[in-house]
Design a protein around this motif. Structure first.
Motif, mmCIF file in Angstrom:
data_model
loop_
_atom_site.group_PDB
_atom_site.id
_atom_site.type_symbol
_atom_site.label_atom_id
_atom_site.label_comp_id
_atom_site.label_asym_id
_atom_site.label_seq_id
_atom_site.Cartn_x
_atom_site.Cartn_y
_atom_site.Cartn_z
ATOM 1 N N UNK A 1 13.411 16.295 0.520
ATOM 2 C CA UNK A 1 14.276 15.163 0.186
ATOM 3 C C UNK A 1 14.797 15.214 -1.239
ATOM 4 N N UNK A 2 14.387 16.235 -2.015
ATOM 5 C CA UNK A 2 14.734 16.322 -3.443
ATOM 6 C C UNK A 2 14.333 15.013 -4.141
ATOM 7 N N UNK A 3 13.125 14.561 -3.817
ATOM 8 C CA UNK A 3 12.639 13.273 -4.304
ATOM 9 C C UNK A 3 11.657 13.448 -5.447
ATOM 10 N N UNK A 4 11.842 12.738 -6.559
ATOM 11 C CA UNK A 4 10.811 12.716 -7.606
ATOM 12 C C UNK A 4 9.561 12.032 -7.080
ATOM 13 N N UNK A 5 8.398 12.487 -7.560
ATOM 14 C CA UNK A 5 7.114 11.957 -7.101
ATOM 15 C C UNK A 5 6.377 11.329 -8.276
ATOM 16 N N UNK A 6 6.246 10.006 -8.261
ATOM 17 C CA UNK A 6 5.386 9.302 -9.206
ATOM 18 C C UNK A 6 4.084 8.958 -8.522
ATOM 19 N N UNK A 7 3.110 8.481 -9.285
ATOM 20 C CA UNK A 7 1.805 8.224 -8.693
ATOM 21 C C UNK A 7 1.044 7.209 -9.534
ATOM 22 N N UNK A 8 0.138 6.533 -8.868
ATOM 23 C CA UNK A 8 -0.808 5.652 -9.545
ATOM 24 C C UNK A 8 -1.875 6.503 -10.215
ATOM 25 N N UNK A 9 -2.745 5.869 -10.990
ATOM 26 C CA UNK A 9 -3.833 6.607 -11.635
ATOM 27 C C UNK A 9 -4.729 7.253 -10.569
ATOM 28 N N UNK A 10 -4.966 6.531 -9.466
ATOM 29 C CA UNK A 10 -5.814 7.073 -8.405
ATOM 30 C C UNK A 10 -5.109 8.206 -7.657
ATOM 31 N N UNK A 11 -3.794 8.198 -7.646
ATOM 32 C CA UNK A 11 -3.066 9.252 -6.955
ATOM 33 C C UNK A 11 -2.770 10.464 -7.810
ATOM 34 N N UNK A 12 -2.951 10.333 -9.123
ATOM 35 C CA UNK A 12 -2.597 11.403 -10.068
ATOM 36 C C UNK A 12 -3.277 12.730 -9.733
ATOM 37 N N UNK A 13 -4.568 12.706 -9.435
ATOM 38 C CA UNK A 13 -5.282 13.962 -9.236
ATOM 39 C C UNK A 13 -4.855 14.684 -7.958
ATOM 40 N N UNK A 14 -4.217 13.965 -7.043
ATOM 41 C CA UNK A 14 -3.772 14.601 -5.800
ATOM 42 C C UNK A 14 -2.324 15.088 -5.902
#
Length: 577
Positions: free
Chosen positions: A225-238
């Motif tokens: 999708x050419x999508x940027x991926x942000x994440x929460x602190x809990x999602x950062x390591x994944x």
């Protein structure tokens, strides 16, 4: 000797995968612990404080995904477990608490140390079972295990001493887990989602803990999708490491292009996240789809246009062939550029760190990140250690970062690291401790680490204050108050307790001190790092109320005669503005 009720309980727990029980023995719990001794297959971890044991169990359970037991005797013993159990509920850790209980003959008479387990544990636990008849033990234990493991949270078995020592029912007590179920939305809903994605020019992904077992699928979707991926602190390591579409975090810990990615998109996919800071999430001008295994999470932080119940791995796997690939990379490229620009700003106090005294926490943490093993496990106290670890501890396929990210309790890092070290002997376990959290809980059980010779590296960010609270008060526009305290030389305290103590005050010694601490394998280390108490962090997006609060607080501090503190705050953070 025939089996007792407690014997049966431990046998079932052992068959369910429990390897350790953390706690303190005593009176009502004695028959239960005697049965644990006879069992011989579950290790008892004697701690100095039940809360420390509970936090240790939470980390072990979260990392291994196996159930872990904790215990406390009736009344005061079990009440010390409650904070750790609340953390287990918020972080999704399968914990089974064995609660000592008064004898059945004196229940409901306000006996010494009596409490009602249903009322007391209700706020923290997914299930509470009180065994008042030996015939109940199989049903209560089975329910406690299955609820903890399948719903990912804490449960309680309240076991009076007279029942624990009673003869067990004469039948075989076995235990088996049901096979894992596949969980995804119905096909019409997936088709609807695919159409929403195809209709959007700019798609962004924001992922959380629910992406733990779906990293590859989410990255494949982002690439398509050419999508940027942000994440929460809990999602950062994944989602951070080896991800060309990664754009950092949002929120007050935020960095990179994540904030603009989710606010400038036409459609945001909220995948397995219950990110609690609604003011950093986009409003009604952005379409949002939320997918989560827990239906209670959907739409409670921000209004969504489509809410779907499903496991992220199972759902995205089915979704991938349904969506059309996108070719325009302008939106993604812009957010990647934002991220690189912000990282350049973050690097200022890292590259200049060797020449700045007091030690900049950015420089210290970045150096730790560089020197730590590729499979190191980091455990983070609530407070400013969260800021520095979010920004400067980089993930890898094997690294893990864990803390009380949802419950936000102080003092979790050191016990978390202790539990992880027992589960993964010899693997680097590093606790990033606030000085307030370390003195609150970890200092006493440093003796437990010494006694068991666990090679845990306890790093103390020594700024002589509750620094995150100090920042919170300034955000609220008030003069910081009640946040300062006097610390000992933690290295000398550690030496006196039998651990290895290292005092770090000079930035020129940072690399040497961290290397020495990481190299010590025969027991725990306390690295007392005296860091700049005026160091601040600037998120990638500063809400108006936060900027207004800081400005008002600075003005009030000047009027309150604290001009020196204001000047130091400005001088030591000028490159962040």
């Amino acid at each position: 000797m025939s089996q007792t009720v407690a014997d049966v309980m431990w046998e079932m727990l052992e068959k369910a995968g429990v390897k350790r029980c953390y706690g303190i023995v005593g009176d009502a719990l004695n028959p239960v612990i005697d049965a644990l001794r006879r069992n011989g297959k579950i290790e008892f971890i004697h701690v100095r404080h039940e809360e420390y044991g509970a936090f240790a169990a939470v980390a072990e359970a979260y990392l291994t995904e196996n159930p872990v037991a904790v215990c406390g005797t009736a009344g005061p013993g079990v009440t010390h477990l409650i904070n750790g159990l609340l953390d287990a509920r918020k972080e999704g850790a399968p914990i089974i608490a064995i609660a000592g209980d008064v004898e059945t003959s004196i229940m409901d008479t306000s006996a010494l140390e009596e409490l009602n387990p249903y009322r007391f544990f209700d706020v923290a636990c997914l299930y509470v079972g009180r065994v008042i008849n030996p015939q109940q033990i199989r049903a209560v234990t089975t329910t406690a295990i299955l609820t903890a493991c399948l719903q990912k949270g804490p449960t309680v078995i309240s076991l009076p001493g007279d029942i624990a020592s009673s003869a067990a029912p004469s039948r075989v007590h076995d235990f088996r887990f049901p096979p894992r179920s596949v969980l995804h939305p119905a096909e019409p809903d997936l088709r609807k989602l695919a159409q929403m994605i195809d209709d959007a020019d700019k798609v962004a992904i924001f992922g959380g803990e629910g992406c733990r077992n779906a990293r590859d699928q989410v990255i494949q979707l982002a690439s398509k999708l050419k999508a940027p991926v942000g994440y929460s602190f809990r999602g950062k390591q994944w989602l951070e490491h080896d991800n060309p579409n990664a754009v950092g975090m949002t929120g007050l810990l935020g960095y990179g292009g994540a904030y603009r990615a989710i606010h400038d998109a036409d459609l945001v996919l909220l995948l397995g996240t219950d990110f609690p800071f609604s003011e950093f999430l986009p409003g009604d001008d952005v379409k949002k789809v939320q997918i989560d295994t827990n239906p209670h999470h959907i739409g409670r932080r921000t209004a969504v246009d489509l809410g779907l119940v499903g496991d992220i791995h199972d759902t995205v796997k089915l979704l991938l062939p349904m969506v059309q690939p996108k070719t325009d990379t302008k939106f993604l490229d812009a957010r990647i550029s934002d991220t690189k620009s912000f990282e350049e700003m973050l690097s200022h106090y890292v590259t200049k760190g060797p020449g700045i005294k007091p030690i900049r926490p950015e420089f210290f943490t970045a150096t730790l990140n560089e020197l730590a093993a590729d499979d190191a496990m980091f455990f983070v106290d609530t407070g400013t250690p969260c800021i520095w670890s979010a920004r400067y501890i980089r993930g890898s396929g094997k690294r893990r970062v864990f803390g009380s990210f949802t419950w936000a309790s102080m003092a979790c890092a050191s016990p978390n690291a202790f539990g992880a070290q027992l589960a993964y002997p010899g693997r680097q376990t590093i606790a990033l401790c606030g000085d307030g959290g370390f003195t609150m809980l970890a200092m006493g059980d440093l003796l437990t680490q010494v006694q068991r010779k666990t090679p845990v590296l306890n790093i103390i960010y020594n700024n002589a204050s509750l620094d995150f609270v100090n920042i919170e008060q300034q955000e609220a526009g008030i003069v910081p108050f009640g946040v300062d305290f006097k610390n000992p030389d933690f290295a000398k305290v550690a030496d006196a307790m039998g651990a290895k103590g290292i005092r770090l005050e000079d930035p020129a010694d940072v690399r040497t001190a961290i290397s020495e601490a990481l190299a010590h394998k025969s027991g725990p280390v306390v690295l007392d790092a005296v860091v700049d108490p005026f160091a601040l962090s600037l998120p990638s997006h500063v809400p108006f109320h936060t900027a207004k609060g800081f400005t008002l607080s600075m003005a009030k501090q000047v009027l309150d005669g604290k001009m020196d503190a204001v000047i130091k705050s400005i001088e030591r953070n000028v490159r962040l503005v």
